[in-house]
Structures are given as structure tokens and as C-alpha cells.
Enzyme design. Structure first.
Site, PDB file in Angstrom:
ATOM      1  N   HIS A 308       0.854  -1.186   0.000  1.00 18.19           N
ATOM      2  CA  HIS A 308       0.000   0.000   0.000  1.00 18.19           C
ATOM      3  C   HIS A 308       0.889   1.234   0.000  1.00 18.19           C
ATOM      4  O   HIS A 308       1.930   1.241   0.646  1.00 18.19           O
ATOM      5  CB  HIS A 308      -0.910   0.015   1.238  1.00 18.19           C
ATOM      6  CG  HIS A 308      -2.064   0.941   1.086  1.00 18.19           C
ATOM      7  ND1 HIS A 308      -1.957   2.286   1.353  1.00 18.19           N
ATOM      8  CD2 HIS A 308      -3.329   0.721   0.656  1.00 18.19           C
ATOM      9  CE1 HIS A 308      -3.133   2.845   1.100  1.00 18.19           C
ATOM     10  NE2 HIS A 308      -3.977   1.937   0.678  1.00 18.19           N
ATOM     11  N   ASP A 366      -8.051  -5.373   0.309  1.00 20.12           N
ATOM     12  CA  ASP A 366      -8.633  -6.164  -0.762  1.00 20.12           C
ATOM     13  C   ASP A 366      -8.114  -7.582  -0.833  1.00 20.12           C
ATOM     14  O   ASP A 366      -8.580  -8.371  -1.649  1.00 20.12           O
ATOM     15  CB  ASP A 366      -8.452  -5.439  -2.092  1.00 20.12           C
ATOM     16  CG  ASP A 366      -9.401  -4.268  -2.151  1.00 20.12           C
ATOM     17  OD1 ASP A 366     -10.533  -4.424  -1.631  1.00 20.12           O
ATOM     18  OD2 ASP A 366      -9.034  -3.202  -2.650  1.00 20.12           O
TER      19      ASP A 366
HETATM   20  N1  ACO Z   1       4.178  -7.644  -5.041  1.00 18.36           N
HETATM   21  C1  ACO Z   1       5.522  -7.643  -5.207  1.00 18.36           C
HETATM   22  N2  ACO Z   1       6.317  -6.562  -5.031  1.00 18.36           N
HETATM   23  C2  ACO Z   1       5.715  -5.425  -4.680  1.00 18.36           C
HETATM   24  C3  ACO Z   1       4.313  -5.340  -4.478  1.00 18.36           C
HETATM   25  C4  ACO Z   1       3.543  -6.499  -4.669  1.00 18.36           C
HETATM   26  N3  ACO Z   1       2.215  -6.478  -4.492  1.00 18.36           N
HETATM   27  N4  ACO Z   1       3.976  -4.080  -4.125  1.00 18.36           N
HETATM   28  C5  ACO Z   1       5.121  -3.389  -4.100  1.00 18.36           C
HETATM   29  N5  ACO Z   1       6.174  -4.192  -4.433  1.00 18.36           N
HETATM   30  C6  ACO Z   1       7.596  -3.806  -4.447  1.00 18.36           C
HETATM   31  C7  ACO Z   1       7.947  -2.970  -5.655  1.00 18.36           C
HETATM   32  O1  ACO Z   1       8.374  -3.773  -6.737  1.00 18.36           O
HETATM   33  C8  ACO Z   1       9.035  -2.094  -5.098  1.00 18.36           C
HETATM   34  O2  ACO Z   1      10.203  -2.869  -5.031  1.00 18.36           O
HETATM   35  P1  ACO Z   1      11.672  -2.158  -5.247  1.00 18.36           P
HETATM   36  O3  ACO Z   1      11.789  -1.148  -4.145  1.00 18.36           O
HETATM   37  O4  ACO Z   1      12.650  -3.281  -5.157  1.00 18.36           O
HETATM   38  O5  ACO Z   1      11.621  -1.525  -6.614  1.00 18.36           O
HETATM   39  C9  ACO Z   1       8.604  -1.832  -3.670  1.00 18.36           C
HETATM   40  O6  ACO Z   1       7.807  -2.977  -3.312  1.00 18.36           O
HETATM   41  C10 ACO Z   1       7.785  -0.571  -3.481  1.00 18.36           C
HETATM   42  O7  ACO Z   1       6.658  -0.644  -4.350  1.00 18.36           O
HETATM   43  P2  ACO Z   1       6.066   0.580  -5.151  1.00 18.36           P
HETATM   44  O8  ACO Z   1       5.401   0.089  -6.390  1.00 18.36           O
HETATM   45  O9  ACO Z   1       7.091   1.653  -5.278  1.00 18.36           O
HETATM   46  O10 ACO Z   1       4.968   1.109  -4.104  1.00 18.36           O
HETATM   47  P3  ACO Z   1       3.793   2.070  -4.449  1.00 18.36           P
HETATM   48  O11 ACO Z   1       3.494   2.788  -3.189  1.00 18.36           O
HETATM   49  O12 ACO Z   1       4.074   2.891  -5.662  1.00 18.36           O
HETATM   50  O13 ACO Z   1       2.585   1.083  -4.841  1.00 18.36           O
HETATM   51  C11 ACO Z   1       0.765  -0.402  -4.669  1.00 18.36           C
HETATM   52  C12 ACO Z   1       1.620   0.658  -3.952  1.00 18.36           C
HETATM   53  C13 ACO Z   1       0.278   0.134  -6.030  1.00 18.36           C
HETATM   54  C14 ACO Z   1      -0.477  -0.685  -3.820  1.00 18.36           C
HETATM   55  C15 ACO Z   1       1.613  -1.677  -4.865  1.00 18.36           C
HETATM   56  O14 ACO Z   1       2.025  -2.169  -3.603  1.00 18.36           O
HETATM   57  C16 ACO Z   1       0.867  -2.760  -5.647  1.00 18.36           C
HETATM   58  O15 ACO Z   1       0.902  -2.753  -6.871  1.00 18.36           O
HETATM   59  N6  ACO Z   1       0.173  -3.715  -4.932  1.00 18.36           N
HETATM   60  C17 ACO Z   1      -0.600  -4.725  -5.589  1.00 18.36           C
HETATM   61  C18 ACO Z   1      -1.938  -4.152  -6.025  1.00 18.36           C
HETATM   62  C19 ACO Z   1      -2.871  -3.902  -4.871  1.00 18.36           C
HETATM   63  O16 ACO Z   1      -3.077  -4.743  -4.003  1.00 18.36           O
HETATM   64  N7  ACO Z   1      -3.520  -2.712  -4.897  1.00 18.36           N
HETATM   65  C20 ACO Z   1      -4.514  -2.347  -3.895  1.00 18.36           C
HETATM   66  C21 ACO Z   1      -4.072  -1.156  -3.112  1.00 18.36           C
HETATM   67  S1  ACO Z   1      -5.177  -0.885  -1.788  1.00 18.36           S
HETATM   68  C22 ACO Z   1      -6.500  -0.158  -2.472  1.00 18.36           C
HETATM   69  O17 ACO Z   1      -6.528   0.501  -3.450  1.00 18.36           O
HETATM   70  C23 ACO Z   1      -7.745  -0.428  -1.749  1.00 18.36           C
END
Ligand code: ACO
Length: 431
Positions: A308, A366
Site C-alpha cells: 500500500h 482487498d
Molecule cells: N508484489 C511484489 N512486489 C511489490 C508489491 C507487490 N504487491 N507491491 C510493491 N512491491 C515492491 C515494488 O516492486 C518495489 O520494489 P523495489 O523497491 O525493489 O523496486 C517496492 O515494493 C515498493 O513498491 P512501489 O510500487 O514503489 O509502491 P507504491 O506505493 O508505488 O505502490 C501499490 C503501492 C500500487 C499498492 C503496490 O504495492 C501494488 O501494486 N500492490 C498490488 C496491487 C494492490 O493490491 N492494490 C490495492 C491497493 S489498496 C487499495 O486501493 C484499496
């Protein structure tokens, strides 16, 4: 409120600017950079808004480090346990918990606004049967603007109130109708003797040929899920509604932009994506392989329902839902539900994994909501519309708060241009 200031010195000119520190009632202070372009001739650069506050808001507070979520100062766990979705909707819209008389009036008004204009119902026929319900929701809610345009003066507080109430009342009817259209069943009209969630379940599942009894456990579970999804301050869809709304556009059109933004798998579409992912993983024995895929930077696969932007400890909504998940599965005699077992195992292994620990990736709301929806018999493509129904409250409240702000201006980010510098047009025969 501004009291302290940062001093910014331009590295080339040595010119200094005082940047006031803005502090709210709770949370991280912010540097007010509004004067920076005028004073220093520079912009700030913050793609994806990881460090930028776009507005002041008194609706929802999140402390991501400590897993805190409060609507108007009330912790969401207390509201989920003691309140109801429409009471929470009132709280979010008006800032205070309603008296019994205020709640009665509000519930009555919402109940009276649940029907759709018959012409609007015909719009569904323009969609192919396999259109995604979120596509229909975006289109139909956008079309509401055609029905309530001349009668909606966004500068009139009463009109704003009618918009918010109408939107909250009609969104379940629209979502249920979208589902009925996709399965070729007749649309079910709202029933004013039922509460908000029972009415929605009936519109979703009843058929004219049979009696339909709403299961109170299902209605209660839905009510709790709706409370947990009602608002989440400046998330992507709410910010989209605010940006669209800042132009002075029709508010129903602004809400449809929020629905479009919510649909994405990085946002509200994650609940659907979680179920699809669990289906793809299939068996506990495959969990390690999928974890490796999630960690592989060359593989686009991510663990849906994990991570998140704001919560870096745990998502308080996930904790509440996780407990609720057990109760609902027990009620439906589904304790040994394979998907839930798989989800728990995935959660257990991921939480022990250094990759997820280092990046503070925890299950979000979720990760579990889809399992409850599935236990209630709600089809997977309706999961994100469920989220949209609940979040309509937040969108309407944020749109209203923004319109009430005397300092509101059109939202207009700037950019760092990286394209071609000026060049001369080349005639076609010389290229
Ligand atoms: N699976 C694997 N790796 C992940 C995940 C994941 N679900 N989420 C983040 N990471 C990793 C990224 O690759 C990144 O790694 P790095 O630092 O080595 O490059 C690090 O964790 C940080 O991730 P970001 O993408 O920079 O975090 P951001 O804050 O931009 O994204 C998000 C947050 C979009 C929710 C992301 O965690 C994601 O895509 N999760 C899966 C989708 C999801 O569950 N969305 C629902 C959000 S809650 C809502 O809307 C109700």
C-alpha cells in the site's frame, strides 16, 4: 495553519525564499511551496505524488506507520463494530454523527432517491452482454450528468447536498442493474422497505419469478465492508474526482472519473485481481513459485492485495476484514474454503519472506474482501463495483468539501519537459 518556515536557497542565484510549514491537527507537516515559482522561477518535482499534499481536508486521517484510519476523528474499527454504513455516510458527509432524528431523515432521503429514470435504464441496452460492470458503471454514472445538469448549481449548498444523497442512493441500483444486464436477467427495482445493503442484495440476486429473502448475515457483512471502504483521503480515485471537480464540471461526471480510476488493478481493481490470482496459484504447493515471480523484477507479476502506498505497517481495514472473513465462512459452512486456506498460506509465507518484510508489504483491505464477497455469492467482476458503491460516499464528501473551499482553484500540475527543443517543420518530400 502556518507558523514555522523552511528557508530555500537557489544554488545558482543564492536567492532565498521562506517556505511556511503547514501543520494540520494530526499527521506529517507539509512545506507550502505555492510561492516558489513566483519567487525562484522553479517548480517542485514529485511524480506519483509520493511527497505532495494536494489539499487540506477534514474528512479522513490515516497514519500509515501505525495502521490508523479515522473518519472525522472516529477510528474505523469502532465504526465497523458499532455503526452502520448510512450512519458512517452521514458522518463523512456532514462531519458529525447524526442524532436519531437526523439519521432517520437521511436514511429516508437516500431511500427515496434509489430509483433510476426509466430513460437511463434503457442506456444499459447499448452495452454488449459481456461489458465489464465497471465499464457500465463509469458510463451510466457519467450519463447521470445529462439528467441532472441544468438542475445542479454547484455553488448552491442545497443542490450539492441533493447531488451527494442522490449519488449514494442510486449507485447500488446502477451497479445491480449492470450485473443483471451482464447475465441477461430483468433489472430489479429497489424496495423501499429494505435497508441499504439488503436492498442492494435483493436487486442483485432476486428474480421476478421467485421470492427472495435477504440473509441478514450477508447484509451485515456487506455493511461492514462498505464502512471500511467508504473513504481513504486522497487516494487515486478521490484525487481524480477532485481534479475533475476543480474545473467546475458536473459532479456526476466527476464521480464517473473516480469510478474509472478505481477500476485499475493497482487500486480498487485489486479485489478482483486477488481472486483471479488465487485461482491462478491454484494450490498451496504453488505458493513458493508465485512468490519468486512476485520478487523477480523481470516478471510483471505482483502479489495482488499486498502493499500500500500509505500503510507501511499494516492496513487496519485488513485486520478487521480478516476476522470477519472467519465469521462469514463459518456462517456459510465454508470454513474449509480452499481459496481462504490458500490466501492464509500465501499471507503466512509472504510475511516471513525478507523481500516482503524489507519493503513493508502487508496484505491490504482487498486481500480479504474478495473472499467475503465470494462467500456471499457475489461474482468476481462485481467486486470492484462493490468498492465503488462504498467509495461514492468519500468521493461525494471530498467533492463537496472542495466546492465549499473559498480558495478552490482549478488543479493544474506542471511538468519537467524532456522532449525535442524547437526545430523547423520539414516538408513531407524532404523527410
Ligand atoms: N508484489 C511484489 N512486489 C511489490 C508489491 C507487490 N504487491 N507491491 C510493491 N512491491 C515492491 C515494488 O516492486 C518495489 O520494489 P523495489 O523497491 O525493489 O523496486 C517496492 O515494493 C515498493 O513498491 P512501489 O510500487 O514503489 O509502491 P507504491 O506505493 O508505488 O505502490 C501499490 C503501492 C500500487 C499498492 C503496490 O504495492 C501494488 O501494486 N500492490 C498490488 C496491487 C494492490 O493490491 N492494490 C490495492 C491497493 S489498496 C487499495 O486501493 C484499496
Amino acid at each position: 495553519m502556518a507558523n514555522k518556515a523552511f528557508t530555500l536557497t537557489h544554488p545558482d542565484t543564492g536567492q532565498t525564499s521562506e517556505l511556511p510549514l503547514v501543520t494540520g491537527t494530526l499527521g506529517t507537516p507539509a512545506i507550502d511551496v505555492r510561492g516558489i515559482n513566483k519567487d525562484q522561477g522553479i517548480f517542485t518535482f514529485d511524480p506519483a505524488f509520493t511527497s505532495t499534499c494536494s489539499c487540506e481536508s477534514a474528512i479522513t486521517y490515516i497514519d500509515g506507520e501505525n495502521g490508523v484510519l479515522m473518519y472525522r476523528g472516529y477510528p474505523v474499527d469502532q465504526l465497523a463494530e458499532k455503526s452502520s454504513f448510512l450512519e458512517v455516510a452521514y458522518l463523512i458527509l456532514y462531519g458529525e454523527l447524526p442524532t436519531p432524528a437526523q439519521l432517520d431523515e437521511f436514511v429516508e432521503a437516500i431511500t427515496q432517491h434509489t430509483m433510476l429514470n426509466e430513460s437511463l435504464i434503457k442506456f444499459f441496452d447499448g452495452f454488449h452482454y459481456d461489458a465489464h460492470p465497471m465499464a457500465m458503471l463509469t458510463g451510466i454514472v457519467g450519463s447521470l450528468s445529462a439528467f441532472y445538469h441544468d438542475t445542479t448549481d454547484i455553488n448552491n449548498p442545497q443542490h450539492r447536498e441533493i447531488f451527494a444523497r442522490r449519488m449514494i442512493a442510486k449507485i447500488p441500483t446502477i451497479a445491480a442493474a449492470a450485473y443483471k444486464h451482464s447475465i441477461g436477467q430483468p433489472k430489479i427495482y429497489p424496495s423501499n422497505d429494505l435497508d441499504y445493503c439488503s436492498n442492494f442484495l435483493r436487486m442483485l440476486f432476486a428474480v421476478p419469478a421467485e421470492r427472495y429473502e435477504v440473509d441478514p448475515v450477508a447484509a451485515k457483512a456487506l455493511d461492514v465492508l462498505f464502512i471500511l471502504h467508504a473513504d481513504h483521503e486522497q487516494n487515486a480515485s478521490t484525487s481524480t474526482v477532485r481534479l475533475a471537480g476543480s474545473t467546475g464540471c458536473n459532479p456526476y461526471a466527476a464521480i464517473s472519473t473516480g469510478i474509472a480510476a478505481l477500476w485499475g488493478p493497482a487500486h480498487g481493481g485489486a479485489n478482483e485481481a486477488v481472486l483471479n490470482m488465487l485461482g491462478e496459484i491454484g494450490d498451496v504447493s504453488n505458493v513458493p513459485r508465485f512468490l519468486e515471480k512476485a520478487k523477480d523484477k523481470n516478471d510483471p507479476f505482483r502479489l495482488m492485495g499486498f502493499g500500500h502506498r500509505v500503510y507501511k505497517n499494516f492496513d487496519p481495514r485488513a485486520t478487521i476484514i480478516r476476522g470477519y472473513c472467519h465469521q462469514v465462512l463459518e456462517h456459510y459452512n465454508m470454513q474449509n474454503n480452499q481459496l481462504f486456506e490458500l490466501a492464509l498460506e500465501l499471507e503466512r509465507i509472504a510475511l516471513e519472506d525478507d523481500y516482503f518484510k524489507e519493503r513493508k508489504l502487508y496484505p491490504n483491505v482487498d486481500f480479504y474482501s474478495g473472499i467475503i464477497y465470494q462467500a456471499l455469492g457475489i461474482p468476481v467482476n462485481m467486486f470492484t463495483p462493490m468498492f465503488a458503491i462504498a467509495r461514492t460516499v468519500g468521493w461525494a464528501a471530498h467533492w463537496t468539501e472542495m466546492q465549499q473551499d473559498p480558495g478552490m482553484r482549478i488543479g493544474r500540475p506542471r511538468q519537467v519537459y524532456t522532449g525535442q527543443t524547437q526545430r523547423e517543420y520539414v516538408p513531407a518530400d524532404q523527410r
